[in-house]
Enzyme design. Sequence first.
Site, short mmCIF file in Angstrom:
data_model
loop_
_atom_site.label_atom_id
_atom_site.label_comp_id
_atom_site.label_asym_id
_atom_site.label_seq_id
_atom_site.Cartn_x
_atom_site.Cartn_y
_atom_site.Cartn_z
N MET A 166 -17.26 -27.15 -1.86
CA MET A 166 -17.97 -28.11 -2.71
C MET A 166 -18.15 -27.56 -4.11
O MET A 166 -18.99 -28.04 -4.88
CB MET A 166 -19.32 -28.47 -2.09
CG MET A 166 -19.16 -29.12 -0.71
SD MET A 166 -20.54 -30.16 -0.26
CE MET A 166 -21.88 -28.98 -0.27
N HIS B 148 -16.94 -17.82 -1.51
CA HIS B 148 -15.77 -18.70 -1.61
C HIS B 148 -14.51 -17.91 -1.98
O HIS B 148 -13.43 -18.14 -1.45
CB HIS B 148 -15.98 -19.76 -2.69
CG HIS B 148 -17.14 -20.68 -2.47
ND1 HIS B 148 -18.24 -20.69 -3.29
CD2 HIS B 148 -17.36 -21.63 -1.53
CE1 HIS B 148 -19.08 -21.62 -2.87
NE2 HIS B 148 -18.59 -22.21 -1.81
N GLY C 35 -15.96 -20.20 6.09
CA GLY C 35 -16.86 -19.05 6.17
C GLY C 35 -17.75 -19.11 7.40
O GLY C 35 -18.19 -20.18 7.82
N GLU C 36 -18.03 -17.93 7.96
CA GLU C 36 -18.95 -17.85 9.10
C GLU C 36 -20.39 -18.06 8.67
O GLU C 36 -21.28 -18.16 9.51
CB GLU C 36 -18.80 -16.49 9.80
CG GLU C 36 -17.52 -16.39 10.60
CD GLU C 36 -17.27 -15.00 11.16
OE1 GLU C 36 -18.08 -14.08 10.91
OE2 GLU C 36 -16.23 -14.83 11.83
N ASP D 211 -21.57 -20.71 7.51
CA ASP D 211 -21.89 -22.00 8.12
C ASP D 211 -21.34 -21.96 9.55
O ASP D 211 -20.32 -22.56 9.86
CB ASP D 211 -21.27 -23.12 7.29
CG ASP D 211 -21.80 -23.09 5.86
OD1 ASP D 211 -22.84 -23.69 5.62
OD2 ASP D 211 -21.19 -22.42 5.01
N VAL E 71 -20.29 -13.19 3.08
CA VAL E 71 -20.38 -12.30 1.91
C VAL E 71 -21.82 -12.35 1.40
O VAL E 71 -22.40 -13.43 1.26
CB VAL E 71 -19.38 -12.73 0.81
CG1 VAL E 71 -19.56 -11.88 -0.44
CG2 VAL E 71 -17.96 -12.62 1.33
N MET F 18 -24.63 -15.11 0.18
CA MET F 18 -24.30 -15.90 -1.01
C MET F 18 -24.25 -17.38 -0.66
O MET F 18 -23.77 -17.76 0.42
CB MET F 18 -22.97 -15.45 -1.59
CG MET F 18 -23.07 -14.10 -2.24
SD MET F 18 -21.63 -13.73 -3.22
CE MET F 18 -22.07 -12.08 -3.75
N SER F 19 -24.76 -18.20 -1.57
CA SER F 19 -24.77 -19.64 -1.38
C SER F 19 -24.87 -20.31 -2.74
O SER F 19 -25.57 -19.80 -3.63
CB SER F 19 -25.98 -20.05 -0.53
OG SER F 19 -26.22 -21.46 -0.64
N SER F 20 -24.20 -21.43 -2.90
CA SER F 20 -24.33 -22.18 -4.15
C SER F 20 -25.77 -22.59 -4.37
O SER F 20 -26.23 -22.72 -5.50
CB SER F 20 -23.44 -23.42 -4.11
OG SER F 20 -22.11 -23.07 -3.82
P1 AMP Z 1 -19.54 -24.87 0.47
O1 AMP Z 1 -18.94 -24.95 -0.89
O2 AMP Z 1 -20.93 -24.35 0.49
O3 AMP Z 1 -19.36 -26.13 1.28
O4 AMP Z 1 -18.72 -23.76 1.25
C1 AMP Z 1 -17.31 -23.79 1.29
C2 AMP Z 1 -16.84 -22.72 2.23
O5 AMP Z 1 -17.29 -21.45 1.79
C3 AMP Z 1 -17.37 -22.91 3.67
O6 AMP Z 1 -16.34 -22.59 4.58
C4 AMP Z 1 -18.49 -21.91 3.72
O7 AMP Z 1 -18.75 -21.43 5.02
C5 AMP Z 1 -17.92 -20.79 2.86
N1 AMP Z 1 -18.99 -19.92 2.37
C6 AMP Z 1 -20.11 -20.29 1.70
N2 AMP Z 1 -20.89 -19.22 1.46
C7 AMP Z 1 -20.25 -18.15 1.99
C8 AMP Z 1 -20.54 -16.75 2.08
N3 AMP Z 1 -21.66 -16.23 1.57
N4 AMP Z 1 -19.65 -15.95 2.69
C9 AMP Z 1 -18.51 -16.45 3.22
N5 AMP Z 1 -18.17 -17.75 3.18
C10 AMP Z 1 -19.03 -18.60 2.57
#
Ligand code: AMP
Length: 285
Positions: free
Chosen positions: A34, A41, A151-152, A154, A180, A188-190
Amino acid sequence: MRVPFEVIRDPAEMRARCEDLRRDGLRIAVVPTMGALHDGHLSLIKAARGMADVVILTIFVNPTQFGPKEDLSRYPRDEAGDLAKARPLGVDLAFCPEARAMYPSGAQTFVEVRELSQPMCGASRPGHFAGVTTIVTKLFSILRPHLAVFGEKDFQQLAIIRRMTRDLDLGVEIVGMPIVREPDGLAMSSRNAYLTPEQRRDALCLSQGLDAAEAAFRGGERDAARLVAAARAPIEVAPSARIDYVELRDADELTEVTQLAQRSVLAMAVFVGATRLLDNRVLAP
Ligand code: AMP
């Protein structure tokens, strides 16, 4: 073989490009996101780069996975910044569709994975996983990738996507990559961008809880209630934190575990202020 970098917004054009790539015998990997890219990511992109000829990054803030009171309108968006981070890692194509291109008016078909979508985040966010599985199905249908990297972080989402891909014979290899973290342990998270400095400090309680539970596990603890209690303790004393759930579940079926005898996941969702954060740790005897 590398294709010249391009941003594609039209699903029909994206489909045609992928059909050509497939016809040329190239192995296609997709990394669905996203946007608001961080090192988590980027780790998925790097993994994809090592496993395929063509790496396609998708950036789409998927409206159907947000509840009516959730953060869809204020979700961080920075396409130019994202592409600047992703391109040097070897992304070949970026698919960045508009919402109305993905959901033309009258769209009424959803993909649902039943049992796995019920507990945990599914209980707190009704309809969320139906939105996720529908958009992932649509992306797979447009791109027809050979593999897709998730990513694990989620964890439940990954389990659901694996099951969906198997159940519907989608023919996409699903690759899961480790969480990560920031140097201090925060996953890490947006959505970490929403945190105030105080909340950012409190947010450490998630990984601290997981560390405490893992230490107990390594010390021989197998009782789910006691492992969960160990994980909850640091969260309960963080002023701005409020637990949504902390649960020990079977790592594949996401069923409840009372005594840890199989590969399990200690998973949590915690509100820090108004921001809902996820973290988890796999515990395998
Ligand atoms: P998102 O943009 O949050 O929907 O995440 C996109 C992808 O990135 C998904 O497969 C998430 O599981 C992965 N992701 C998000 N944060 C992390 C992280 N800290 N470490 C590894 N993968 C991640």
